[in-house]
Design an enzyme around this catalytic site. Sequence first.
Site, short mmCIF file in Angstrom:
data_model
loop_
_atom_site.label_atom_id
_atom_site.label_comp_id
_atom_site.label_asym_id
_atom_site.label_seq_id
_atom_site.Cartn_x
_atom_site.Cartn_y
_atom_site.Cartn_z
CB CYS A 19 -9.62 4.70 0.11
SG CYS A 19 -8.07 5.22 0.77
CB THR A 20 -6.81 0.21 1.92
OG1 THR A 20 -5.73 0.78 1.59
CG2 THR A 20 -7.52 -1.02 0.84
CG ASN A 56 -9.45 0.75 -3.07
OD1 ASN A 56 -10.55 0.15 -3.52
ND2 ASN A 56 -9.27 0.80 -1.98
CB THR A 57 -4.81 5.05 -5.49
OG1 THR A 57 -5.50 5.40 -4.35
CG2 THR A 57 -4.16 6.14 -6.21
CD GLU A 110 -0.23 7.29 5.36
OE1 GLU A 110 0.86 7.44 5.56
OE2 GLU A 110 -0.71 6.22 5.12
CG ASP A 140 -1.68 1.07 1.09
OD1 ASP A 140 -2.54 1.32 -0.03
OD2 ASP A 140 -1.93 2.03 2.24
CE1 TYR A 150 2.94 5.95 -3.39
CE2 TYR A 150 1.79 3.93 -4.68
CZ TYR A 150 2.88 4.55 -3.90
OH TYR A 150 3.99 3.94 -4.02
N1 DGL Z 1 -5.06 3.25 0.62
C1 DGL Z 1 -4.83 3.80 -0.83
C2 DGL Z 1 -6.16 3.51 -1.44
O1 DGL Z 1 -6.63 2.33 -1.21
C3 DGL Z 1 -4.16 4.96 -0.97
C4 DGL Z 1 -4.36 6.18 -0.52
C5 DGL Z 1 -3.49 7.42 -0.95
O2 DGL Z 1 -2.17 7.08 -0.72
O3 DGL Z 1 -3.78 8.30 -1.30
O4 DGL Z 1 -6.48 4.30 -2.22
#
Ligand code: DGL
Length: 282
Positions: free
Chosen positions: A200-201, A82-83, A166, A18, A50
């Site tokens: 989003c995780t 997810n991203t 974060e 991740d 991300y």
């Molecule tokens: N945890 C991530 C997701 O599921 C990414 C979040 C990120 O870094 O912006 O999208």
Amino acid sequence: MNKANKFPQPPGPIGIFDSGYGGLTILRQIRSLMPQYDYLYLGDNARAPYGTRSFDIVYEFTLQAVRYLFEQGCHLVILGCNTASAKALRSIQQNDLPQMDPQRRVLGVIRPTVEVVGNISQTRHVGIMATMGTIRSATYELEIAKLHPDIKVTGEACPMWVPLVENDEYDGSGADYFVKKNIDDLLSRDPQIDSVILGCTHYPLLLNKIRKYMPSGVHVIEQGFYVADSLRDYLNRHPEMVKRVTCGGTTCFLTTERAEEFQSKAAAFMNESLTAKRVYLD
Ligand code: DGL
């Protein structure tokens, strides 16, 4: 590593990647369903989030992470993000894996989530809350249209939610403001929504706030369990991959940021004390 690897490689842990801490919500569920395997978690905390980055950058960073996890012996890598699943998974599966090692696998988190939504929504109006990158990629819309063409999808980008997690602010009053704002925005755009995917995780860490502001009739879909269940099903169907996974019940943690910082935050998310090692991706 390339397909010139003629000799069988020794088995290794399942890799979970991740951008930061969010994939821990996926690891937790996978590990509780399949505690027998070894796991290697990699968080690219130094370069998170991300969600606001371009396609090219997310693809480049994700490919570096996958390559690194392969070098550590993983034959199977889950993009617990997810991203990255929206922006990099398909290119890696189609273009890079055949060159790197066609025996290895990289799986994402979007498909397993989309598979279950058809059984959950009654109104056939579904909301997606995710990063800007995931929403702009329209991956959820496209995948839902393939499996459940009768479902109307409305996406809501929540660009402040990952920074809140974060930066350890997911329990604070700043989180109340942004969680309420995005839920209200989403439901005002389609009041018939009866199911919302947390795409989003990182978002399960905001669950207390999400439940506080989501109307009680709206089903909140957390993807961790569905991803874990789908991985178990994948391994049942692929005994050749099971042979390439080590079974010691251990989890190792890698981060691209300071190990001490990762350890203390990840320990809170995982409810256990843990040791992390700093690594560098390029
Ligand atoms: N945890 C991530 C997701 O599921 C990414 C979040 C990120 O870094 O912006 O999208």
